[in-house]
Design a protein around this motif. Structure first.
Motif, PDB file in Angstrom:
ATOM      1  N   GLY A  51       1.372  -1.332   0.185  1.00  0.00           N
ATOM      2  CA  GLY A  51       0.360   0.085   0.005  1.00  0.00           C
ATOM      3  C   GLY A  51       0.925   0.943  -0.281  1.00  0.00           C
ATOM      4  O   GLY A  51       2.168   0.906   0.083  1.00  0.00           O
ATOM      5  N   PHE A  52       0.427   2.298   0.000  1.00  0.00           N
ATOM      6  CA  PHE A  52       1.170   3.725   0.209  1.00  0.00           C
ATOM      7  C   PHE A  52      -0.288   4.438   0.717  1.00  0.00           C
ATOM      8  O   PHE A  52      -0.654   4.841   1.393  1.00  0.00           O
ATOM      9  CB  PHE A  52       0.705   4.200  -1.497  1.00  0.00           C
ATOM     10  N   ILE A  53       0.645   5.259   1.116  1.00  0.00           N
ATOM     11  CA  ILE A  53       0.390   6.534   1.652  1.00  0.00           C
ATOM     12  C   ILE A  53       0.792   7.855   0.735  1.00  0.00           C
ATOM     13  O   ILE A  53       2.018   7.963   0.856  1.00  0.00           O
ATOM     14  CB  ILE A  53       0.320   7.203   2.947  1.00  0.00           C
ATOM     15  N   GLY A  54      -0.561   9.292   0.617  1.00  0.00           N
ATOM     16  CA  GLY A  54      -0.243   9.904   0.294  1.00  0.00           C
ATOM     17  C   GLY A  54       0.365  11.452   0.348  1.00  0.00           C
ATOM     18  O   GLY A  54       0.379  11.157   2.394  1.00  0.00           O
ATOM     19  N   PRO A  55       0.418  12.526   0.190  1.00  0.00           N
ATOM     20  CA  PRO A  55       0.920  13.637   0.663  1.00  0.00           C
ATOM     21  C   PRO A  55       0.132  14.436   1.208  1.00  0.00           C
ATOM     22  O   PRO A  55       0.716  14.911   2.023  1.00  0.00           O
ATOM     23  CB  PRO A  55       1.114  14.284  -0.774  1.00  0.00           C
ATOM     24  N   SER A  56      -1.321  13.864   1.290  1.00  0.00           N
ATOM     25  CA  SER A  56      -2.095  14.790   2.158  1.00  0.00           C
ATOM     26  C   SER A  56      -2.452  13.895   3.249  1.00  0.00           C
ATOM     27  O   SER A  56      -3.616  13.815   4.461  1.00  0.00           O
ATOM     28  CB  SER A  56      -3.763  14.935   1.425  1.00  0.00           C
ATOM     29  N   GLY A  57      -2.433  12.857   3.532  1.00  0.00           N
ATOM     30  CA  GLY A  57      -1.971  11.661   4.427  1.00  0.00           C
ATOM     31  C   GLY A  57      -3.343  10.571   4.067  1.00  0.00           C
ATOM     32  O   GLY A  57      -3.613  10.057   4.883  1.00  0.00           O
ATOM     33  N   THR A  58      -3.341  10.403   2.666  1.00  0.00           N
ATOM     34  CA  THR A  58      -4.794   9.398   2.138  1.00  0.00           C
ATOM     35  C   THR A  58      -4.111   8.545   2.001  1.00  0.00           C
ATOM     36  O   THR A  58      -2.720   8.999   1.662  1.00  0.00           O
ATOM     37  CB  THR A  58      -5.109   9.671   1.188  1.00  0.00           C
ATOM     38  N   SER A  59      -4.108   6.872   2.126  1.00  0.00           N
ATOM     39  CA  SER A  59      -3.312   5.839   2.385  1.00  0.00           C
ATOM     40  C   SER A  59      -4.824   4.304   1.450  1.00  0.00           C
ATOM     41  O   SER A  59      -5.895   4.954   1.020  1.00  0.00           O
ATOM     42  CB  SER A  59      -2.989   5.808   3.666  1.00  0.00           C
ATOM     43  N   ASP A  60      -3.746   4.196   0.993  1.00  0.00           N
ATOM     44  CA  ASP A  60      -4.337   2.931   0.369  1.00  0.00           C
ATOM     45  C   ASP A  60      -3.770   1.788   0.183  1.00  0.00           C
ATOM     46  O   ASP A  60      -2.898   1.061   0.367  1.00  0.00           O
ATOM     47  CB  ASP A  60      -4.655   2.664  -1.444  1.00  0.00           C
ATOM     48  N   VAL A  61      -4.597   0.123   1.151  1.00  0.00           N
ATOM     49  CA  VAL A  61      -4.000  -0.578   0.811  1.00  0.00           C
ATOM     50  C   VAL A  61      -4.300  -2.081   0.318  1.00  0.00           C
ATOM     51  O   VAL A  61      -5.908  -2.252  -0.132  1.00  0.00           O
ATOM     52  CB  VAL A  61      -4.199  -1.337   2.804  1.00  0.00           C
ATOM     53  N   ASN A  62      -3.570  -2.980  -0.355  1.00  0.00           N
ATOM     54  CA  ASN A  62      -3.741  -4.003  -1.017  1.00  0.00           C
ATOM     55  C   ASN A  62      -5.623  -5.063  -0.463  1.00  0.00           C
ATOM     56  O   ASN A  62      -5.033  -5.254   1.034  1.00  0.00           O
ATOM     57  CB  ASN A  62      -3.211  -4.949  -0.990  1.00  0.00           C
ATOM     58  N   PRO A  63      -6.203  -4.506  -1.147  1.00  0.00           N
ATOM     59  CA  PRO A  63      -7.385  -5.713  -0.572  1.00  0.00           C
ATOM     60  C   PRO A  63      -6.900  -6.650   0.056  1.00  0.00           C
ATOM     61  O   PRO A  63      -8.142  -7.401   1.007  1.00  0.00           O
ATOM     62  CB  PRO A  63      -8.351  -6.408  -1.643  1.00  0.00           C
ATOM     63  N   THR A  64      -6.047  -7.508  -0.056  1.00  0.00           N
ATOM     64  CA  THR A  64      -6.030  -8.887   0.708  1.00  0.00           C
ATOM     65  C   THR A  64      -5.457  -9.099   2.311  1.00  0.00           C
ATOM     66  O   THR A  64      -5.209  -9.856   2.498  1.00  0.00           O
ATOM     67  CB  THR A  64      -4.970  -9.678  -0.433  1.00  0.00           C
ATOM     68  N   LEU A  65      -4.623  -7.112   2.333  1.00  0.00           N
ATOM     69  CA  LEU A  65      -3.889  -7.308   3.333  1.00  0.00           C
ATOM     70  C   LEU A  65      -5.078  -6.631   4.585  1.00  0.00           C
ATOM     71  O   LEU A  65      -4.653  -6.218   5.346  1.00  0.00           O
ATOM     72  CB  LEU A  65      -2.306  -7.044   2.813  1.00  0.00           C
ATOM     73  N   LYS A  66      -5.718  -5.407   3.834  1.00  0.00           N
ATOM     74  CA  LYS A  66      -7.055  -4.165   4.974  1.00  0.00           C
ATOM     75  C   LYS A  66      -6.918  -4.893   5.547  1.00  0.00           C
ATOM     76  O   LYS A  66      -7.182  -4.146   6.694  1.00  0.00           O
ATOM     77  CB  LYS A  66      -7.664  -4.224   3.743  1.00  0.00           C
ATOM     78  N   SER A  67      -7.607  -6.447   6.253  1.00  0.00           N
ATOM     79  CA  SER A  67      -7.711  -6.713   7.788  1.00  0.00           C
ATOM     80  C   SER A  67      -6.361  -7.084   8.167  1.00  0.00           C
ATOM     81  O   SER A  67      -7.022  -6.825   9.864  1.00  0.00           O
ATOM     82  CB  SER A  67      -8.389  -7.613   7.586  1.00  0.00           C
ATOM     83  N   ARG A  68      -5.060  -6.595   7.967  1.00  0.00           N
ATOM     84  CA  ARG A  68      -3.995  -6.544   9.114  1.00  0.00           C
ATOM     85  C   ARG A  68      -3.043  -5.959   9.400  1.00  0.00           C
ATOM     86  O   ARG A  68      -2.212  -5.782   9.558  1.00  0.00           O
ATOM     87  CB  ARG A  68      -3.226  -7.924   8.583  1.00  0.00           C
ATOM     88  N   THR A  69      -3.415  -4.760   8.188  1.00  0.00           N
ATOM     89  CA  THR A  69      -2.250  -3.341   8.227  1.00  0.00           C
ATOM     90  C   THR A  69      -3.666  -2.531   7.685  1.00  0.00           C
ATOM     91  O   THR A  69      -4.328  -2.257   7.340  1.00  0.00           O
ATOM     92  CB  THR A  69      -1.127  -4.434   7.140  1.00  0.00           C
ATOM     93  N   SER A  70      -2.373  -1.179   8.060  1.00  0.00           N
ATOM     94  CA  SER A  70      -3.134   0.034   7.787  1.00  0.00           C
ATOM     95  C   SER A  70      -1.372   0.688   7.222  1.00  0.00           C
ATOM     96  O   SER A  70      -0.625   0.472   8.070  1.00  0.00           O
ATOM     97  CB  SER A  70      -3.549   0.697   8.577  1.00  0.00           C
ATOM     98  N   ILE A  71      -1.333   1.906   6.954  1.00  0.00           N
ATOM     99  CA  ILE A  71      -0.830   2.569   6.637  1.00  0.00           C
ATOM    100  C   ILE A  71      -0.453   4.124   7.230  1.00  0.00           C
ATOM    101  O   ILE A  71      -1.242   4.547   7.039  1.00  0.00           O
ATOM    102  CB  ILE A  71       0.337   2.781   5.227  1.00  0.00           C
ATOM    103  N   SER A  72       0.671   4.524   8.352  1.00  0.00           N
ATOM    104  CA  SER A  72       0.232   5.568   8.712  1.00  0.00           C
ATOM    105  C   SER A  72       1.366   6.562   8.955  1.00  0.00           C
ATOM    106  O   SER A  72       2.028   6.598   8.009  1.00  0.00           O
ATOM    107  CB  SER A  72      -0.058   5.434  10.268  1.00  0.00           C
ATOM    108  N   ARG A  73       1.001   7.875   9.071  1.00  0.00           N
ATOM    109  CA  ARG A  73       2.846   8.126   9.354  1.00  0.00           C
ATOM    110  C   ARG A  73       2.819   9.552   9.917  1.00  0.00           C
ATOM    111  O   ARG A  73       1.842   9.669  10.697  1.00  0.00           O
ATOM    112  CB  ARG A  73       2.858   9.421   7.802  1.00  0.00           C
TER     113      ARG A  73
END
Length: 120
Positions: A51-73
């Motif tokens: 996944g990624f996190i963008g300049p404004s803080g929005t993020s996206d995660v591979n659907p296969t992993l959404k239940s186990r992870t997130s990306i923050s900053r």
């Protein structure tokens, strides 16, 4: 410009949460047009995408992993973070953080990678 450096525990046990950090220098993670990614490479396999996190803080995660992870900053430290919960031996990989330059649609800067192993 922009150097990335991964850090993390290296070794974990099944069901634990492992947390990885990517520290960025020479560039701000809030810069427009750049997206900050986590890309693991399991042994003997190709690069994958978490996944990624963008300049404004929005993020996206591979659907296969959404239940186990997130990306923050943490903008005060210029870091982006990847916690992965309920790890299994299948999470073993070299984890890279990488910068995606949206205007050119390329990954233009990579960290050296950090090995993560999950074992009893």
């Amino acid at each position: 410009q922009g150097q990335l450096q991964e850090s993390g525990p290296g070794l974990g046990k099944p069901s634990q949460t492992l947390s990885l950090t990517c520290t960025v220098s020479g560039a701000s993670i809030t810069m427009n047009n750049y997206y900050w990614n986590w890309i693991p490479q399991p042994p003997g396999k190709g690069l994958e995408w978490i996944g990624f996190i963008g300049p404004s803080g929005t993020s996206d995660v591979n659907p296969t992993l959404k239940s186990r992870t997130s990306i923050s900053r943490d903008t005060s430290k210029n870091q982006f973070l990847l916690p992965v919960s309920s790890v299994t031996p299948e999470d073993r990989a070299v984890y890279y953080c990488a910068r995606f330059y949206n205007s050119a649609h390329i990954y233009d800067s990579w960290g050296q990678g950090t090995q993560v192993t999950v074992s009893t």
